[in-house]
Design an enzyme around this catalytic site. Structure first.
Site, PDB file in Angstrom:
ATOM      1  N   CYS A   2     -12.704 -35.695 -40.541  1.00 24.02           N
ATOM      2  CA  CYS A   2     -11.827 -35.184 -41.578  1.00 24.02           C
ATOM      3  C   CYS A   2     -12.567 -35.099 -42.908  1.00 24.02           C
ATOM      4  O   CYS A   2     -13.753 -35.390 -43.000  1.00 24.02           O
ATOM      5  CB  CYS A   2     -10.620 -36.101 -41.759  1.00 24.02           C
ATOM      6  SG  CYS A   2      -9.865 -36.635 -40.227  1.00 24.02           S
ATOM      7  N   ARG A  52      -7.283 -33.103 -41.945  1.00 18.81           N
ATOM      8  CA  ARG A  52      -7.538 -33.605 -40.588  1.00 18.81           C
ATOM      9  C   ARG A  52      -8.118 -32.541 -39.664  1.00 18.81           C
ATOM     10  O   ARG A  52      -7.598 -31.419 -39.596  1.00 18.81           O
ATOM     11  CB  ARG A  52      -6.243 -34.144 -39.981  1.00 18.81           C
ATOM     12  CG  ARG A  52      -6.440 -34.785 -38.600  1.00 18.81           C
ATOM     13  CD  ARG A  52      -5.114 -35.229 -38.016  1.00 18.81           C
ATOM     14  NE  ARG A  52      -5.320 -35.849 -36.690  1.00 18.81           N
ATOM     15  CZ  ARG A  52      -4.383 -35.959 -35.780  1.00 18.81           C
ATOM     16  NH1 ARG A  52      -3.168 -35.517 -36.018  1.00 18.81           N
ATOM     17  NH2 ARG A  52      -4.655 -36.516 -34.605  1.00 18.81           N
ATOM     18  N   LEU A  56      -9.110 -36.939 -31.706  1.00 16.91           N
ATOM     19  CA  LEU A  56      -8.439 -37.943 -30.883  1.00 16.91           C
ATOM     20  C   LEU A  56      -6.946 -37.948 -31.231  1.00 16.91           C
ATOM     21  O   LEU A  56      -6.589 -37.853 -32.410  1.00 16.91           O
ATOM     22  CB  LEU A  56      -9.022 -39.333 -31.124  1.00 16.91           C
ATOM     23  CG  LEU A  56     -10.475 -39.557 -30.696  1.00 16.91           C
ATOM     24  CD1 LEU A  56     -10.964 -40.909 -31.189  1.00 16.91           C
ATOM     25  CD2 LEU A  56     -10.618 -39.461 -29.177  1.00 16.91           C
ATOM     26  N   ASN A  76     -12.206 -40.885 -42.340  1.00 13.64           N
ATOM     27  CA  ASN A  76     -13.043 -39.781 -41.870  1.00 13.64           C
ATOM     28  C   ASN A  76     -14.047 -40.344 -40.880  1.00 13.64           C
ATOM     29  O   ASN A  76     -14.827 -41.231 -41.238  1.00 13.64           O
ATOM     30  CB  ASN A  76     -13.783 -39.130 -43.048  1.00 13.64           C
ATOM     31  CG  ASN A  76     -14.849 -38.137 -42.603  1.00 13.64           C
ATOM     32  OD1 ASN A  76     -14.727 -37.513 -41.552  1.00 13.64           O
ATOM     33  ND2 ASN A  76     -15.885 -37.998 -43.399  1.00 13.64           N
ATOM     34  N   GLU A  78     -15.200 -41.437 -36.589  1.00 17.48           N
ATOM     35  CA  GLU A  78     -14.773 -41.860 -35.257  1.00 17.48           C
ATOM     36  C   GLU A  78     -15.204 -43.310 -35.022  1.00 17.48           C
ATOM     37  O   GLU A  78     -16.345 -43.677 -35.337  1.00 17.48           O
ATOM     38  CB  GLU A  78     -15.426 -40.999 -34.158  1.00 17.48           C
ATOM     39  CG  GLU A  78     -15.192 -39.503 -34.287  1.00 17.48           C
ATOM     40  CD  GLU A  78     -13.781 -39.061 -33.939  1.00 17.48           C
ATOM     41  OE1 GLU A  78     -12.986 -39.911 -33.503  1.00 17.48           O
ATOM     42  OE2 GLU A  78     -13.473 -37.872 -34.112  1.00 17.48           O
ATOM     43  N   ASP A 101      -7.872 -43.754 -33.119  1.00 16.10           N
ATOM     44  CA  ASP A 101      -8.605 -44.895 -33.657  1.00 16.10           C
ATOM     45  C   ASP A 101      -8.153 -45.329 -35.045  1.00 16.10           C
ATOM     46  O   ASP A 101      -8.469 -46.438 -35.473  1.00 16.10           O
ATOM     47  CB  ASP A 101     -10.117 -44.615 -33.667  1.00 16.10           C
ATOM     48  CG  ASP A 101     -10.472 -43.271 -34.277  1.00 16.10           C
ATOM     49  OD1 ASP A 101      -9.563 -42.516 -34.690  1.00 16.10           O
ATOM     50  OD2 ASP A 101     -11.676 -42.943 -34.329  1.00 16.10           O
ATOM     51  N   ILE A 294     -30.160 -21.757 -31.152  1.00 16.50           N
ATOM     52  CA  ILE A 294     -30.380 -20.570 -31.989  1.00 16.50           C
ATOM     53  C   ILE A 294     -31.849 -20.176 -31.883  1.00 16.50           C
ATOM     54  O   ILE A 294     -32.737 -21.025 -31.930  1.00 16.50           O
ATOM     55  CB  ILE A 294     -30.023 -20.865 -33.461  1.00 16.50           C
ATOM     56  CG1 ILE A 294     -28.505 -20.926 -33.642  1.00 16.50           C
ATOM     57  CG2 ILE A 294     -30.610 -19.819 -34.400  1.00 16.50           C
ATOM     58  CD1 ILE A 294     -27.808 -19.588 -33.577  1.00 16.50           C
ATOM     59  N   GLY A 368     -29.563 -34.395 -32.091  1.00 15.74           N
ATOM     60  CA  GLY A 368     -30.623 -35.379 -31.864  1.00 15.74           C
ATOM     61  C   GLY A 368     -31.166 -36.005 -33.124  1.00 15.74           C
ATOM     62  O   GLY A 368     -32.259 -36.591 -33.098  1.00 15.74           O
TER      63      GLY A 368
END
Length: 630
Positions: A2, A52, A56, A76, A78, A101, A294, A368
């Site tokens: 968020c 938001r 989840l 904001n 997870e 959560d 890309i 990554g």
């Protein structure tokens, strides 16, 4: 995932309309829902707001701000292990009405207080109001994946996921900090905890603010520091044992990042970091994971063919898109809005483009990022050691002294080589110090101290940064481990994580960085550096893990940077950008720059001279930002 924003106004002048403006300019971060809550108190006015992006519990039960008894929160990020924490809390008598959560954070704080954060595996920034203690707590995750800015001036505290919210508050004074402008030009980002504006700060990773609403005080607390783990005694385990434990931790971290109620994909460049994620996630799955790449039809800038080979080998559901120059050019005018603090990493354009591509199919994408900082993937680490060990220290200091008396622009043959005068000044400083960490800092500068004095119109003072943390590191760390720790605290958080967060959120895509699971760095930081960098071989440990799952010949190739071909385009199709924003009239606006040396550098570059375009790109990006925000 968020955007959060709000205020604590001890003057009582801020109202709901101001909060709505601050929050709704973050709609791109959270297009699915919005929430606003204002508390009017004799001593203060508190505003909590959130946009938001539903990942989840997609139902209205996930709406924020969320409340439980004396606690209210905007969040904001997870918490990936929220299900395990939820079960602990149920065992202690709590019940839950939502499936996400956010409610877990509230009840964890109710049960364990500010220390609850130690139990979280995740990325987060949240603001929590406790009416019983009359305090507000503002948290940022350990690595700094999620951003949190705050402004504290004249009895007004503003906070937000992005700086643009502050411009919506009438009391925000957008006064540029000239010293921090100098830092930006040097590094191509503003190092934390600094911001481009005065009285404005980035909350440091692993920290939280405790705001006492009665006493009107703001106190900063640290709850995690990567240096603490580097400073622990190094583990005496074999390389094979290190491989087994690292792969176990990575597998756990990667699987946690797949927890979602919406589709998830992976950014795949074909390098070791993204390949590790794709390989470990695809193994044992019958459903194909989605991967995205890309490509550019410019020699030396295209990783797409290598990524496609990896995707075919692993059997992922792969999507690639070859970006036209026109698609890339369309991104450049939007950069000052997406990156609302000057930010000149040269891979912003392809990162925005791959985010757009992924968002067509998924709502969450894994990247990554941090593999290079954790496992030693940059050549600059090896170069820093080589530069400070190729001659005896007394000879290095003598050479540095001689070099300081010679103008590099007067040296025949050498003066016309690529970026020679800048490299000459850096090497002189490196040899004068004889310290690999000083070498890392100098290598990280795009514009040197003497060049800053030429380009900037007024005097400045460069404040200390986390590049200067050697004194906080114990001698059980060799030069490589010290550099890895410092890079984790600097380039990773203020460059790479900023780049991905703003690019993904600009299109309503949640970016997740599984290498930044704190359990990974807490283990790898305690390994000997030879397990990471050995001779000229980089990322030794991660390479060995990937080679267990992907044929080695597919991976053995020179590393290509994930950047757009700006060096080609700026001399051709994008030339007008330099001529416009780096014109004498535009450079004079704001009274920041000396136009003459910048224009001379610009013209040398456009004529084909061996000039590092990043210097001009840094100034160009600032000029575009200045036009948008000042």
């Amino acid at each position: 995932m968020c955007g959060i924003s709000g205020y604590i106004d001890f003057t009582g002048k801020s109202g709901r309309d101001v909060l709505v403006g601050m929050v709704d300019c973050l709609t791109h971060r959270g297009p699915d829902d919005s929430g606003y809550h204002v508390v009017q108190h004799d001593n203060y006015t508190l505003g909590l707001g959130q946009r938001r992006l539903s990942i989840l519990d997609l139902s209205p039960l996930g709406h924020q701000p969320m409340f439980f008894e004396n606690l209210g929160i905007v969040f904001n990020g997870e918490i990936y292990n929220f299900q395990e924490i939820r079960q602990e809390l149920i065992a202690q008598g709590h019940s839950f009405i939502s499936g996400g959560d956010t409610e877990v954070i509230l009840k964890a704080f109710k049960t364990w207080g500010p220390a609850c954060v130690q139990r979280f595996i995740g990325m987060f920034a949240f603001v929590l109001h406790d009416t019983d203690t009359n305090k507000v707590y503002i948290y940022r995750d350990r690595a700094g994946v999620k951003p949190l800015f705050y402004y504290w001036h004249n009895n007004l505290l503003l906070f937000s996921s992005e700086l643009k919210s502050f411009h919506r508050h009438p009391a925000f004074e957008k006064s540029l900090d000239y010293n921090h402008l100098a830092l930006y030009l040097q590094y191509n980002y503003v190092p934390g905890p600094y911001s481009i504006f005065k009285n404005t700060t980035k909350l440091s990773p692993g920290h939280y603010l405790e705001v006492d609403l009665q006493k009107r005080t703001v106190v900063t607390h640290q709850y995690w520091n990567v240096l603490d783990h580097y400073n622990k005694e190094k583990l005496k385990i074999s390389k094979q044992e290190a491989i087994e434990e690292t792969e176990r931790l990575l597998k756990s971290a990667f699987e946690y990042r797949m927890v979602s109620d919406v589709p998830v994909g992976v950014f795949l460049s074909g390098g070791y970091d993204s390949t590790a994620i794709a390989a470990l996630l695809q193994k044992g799955r019958t459903e194909k994971i989605k991967t995205f790449t890309i490509g550019f039809d410019v020699e030396g800038f295209d990783e797409a063919p290598e990524a496609k080979k990896i995707a075919n080998f692993l059997g992922t559901d792969h999507t690639e898109h070859y970006c036209t120059p026109q698609e890339a050019f369309a991104i450049i005018p939007t950069l000052a809005d997406i990156y609302d603090e000057p930010f000149a990493d040269n891979s912003t354009v392809p990162t925005v483009l791959v985010s757009k591509l992924a968002r067509q199919s998924v709502k969450v994408a894994l990247s990554g990022d941090a593999g290079d900082e954790i496992f030693g993937g940059y050549y600059k680490f090896i170069q820093s050691v080589e530069l400070t060990s190729q001659f005896p220290k007394p000879l290095q200091r003598t050479l540095a002294g001689v070099m300081s008396m010679v103008n590099p622009e007067k040296l025949p043959y050498f003066k016309d080589r690529y970026n020679f005068s800048t490299r000459y000044e850096k090497v002189s400083e490196i040899w004068r110090s004889g310290n690999p960490l000083t070498a890392l800092k100098q290598i990280s500068h795009y514009i040197t101290g003497s060049e800053l004095k030429q380009y900037l119109k007024h005097s400045f003072l460069l404040p200390p940064t986390d590049f200067d943390l050697e004194k906080d590191m114990l001698d059980n760390n060799d030069a490589f481990n010290k550099m890895l720790a410092i890079d984790y605290r600097t380039f990773l958080v203020d460059n790479n994580l900023v780049k991905v967060d703003r690019a993904t959120m600009s299109v309503g895509l949640e970016g997740r960085e599984p290498f930044l699971d704190h359990r990974v760095i807490e283990f790898v930081s305690r390994l000997p550096s030879s397990y990471k960098i050995h001779g000229k071989e980089k990322k030794v440990l991660l390479r060995d893990i990937v080679h267990r799952h992907v044929d080695k010949p597919l991976m053995d190739r020179p590393k290509k940077p994930f950047i757009a071909p700006l060096t080609v385009w700026f001399r051709q199709e994008l030339k007008d950008y330099f001529l416009h924003y780096l014109s004498e009239d535009n450079l004079k606006k704001g009274d920041f720059f000396n136009p003459a040396p910048i224009i001379a550098l610009r013209d040398r570059y456009l004529s084909g001279a061996q000039v590092n375009h990043q210097k001009l790109w840094n100034i160009l990006i600032f000029q575009m930002w200045k036009e948008k925000w000042l």
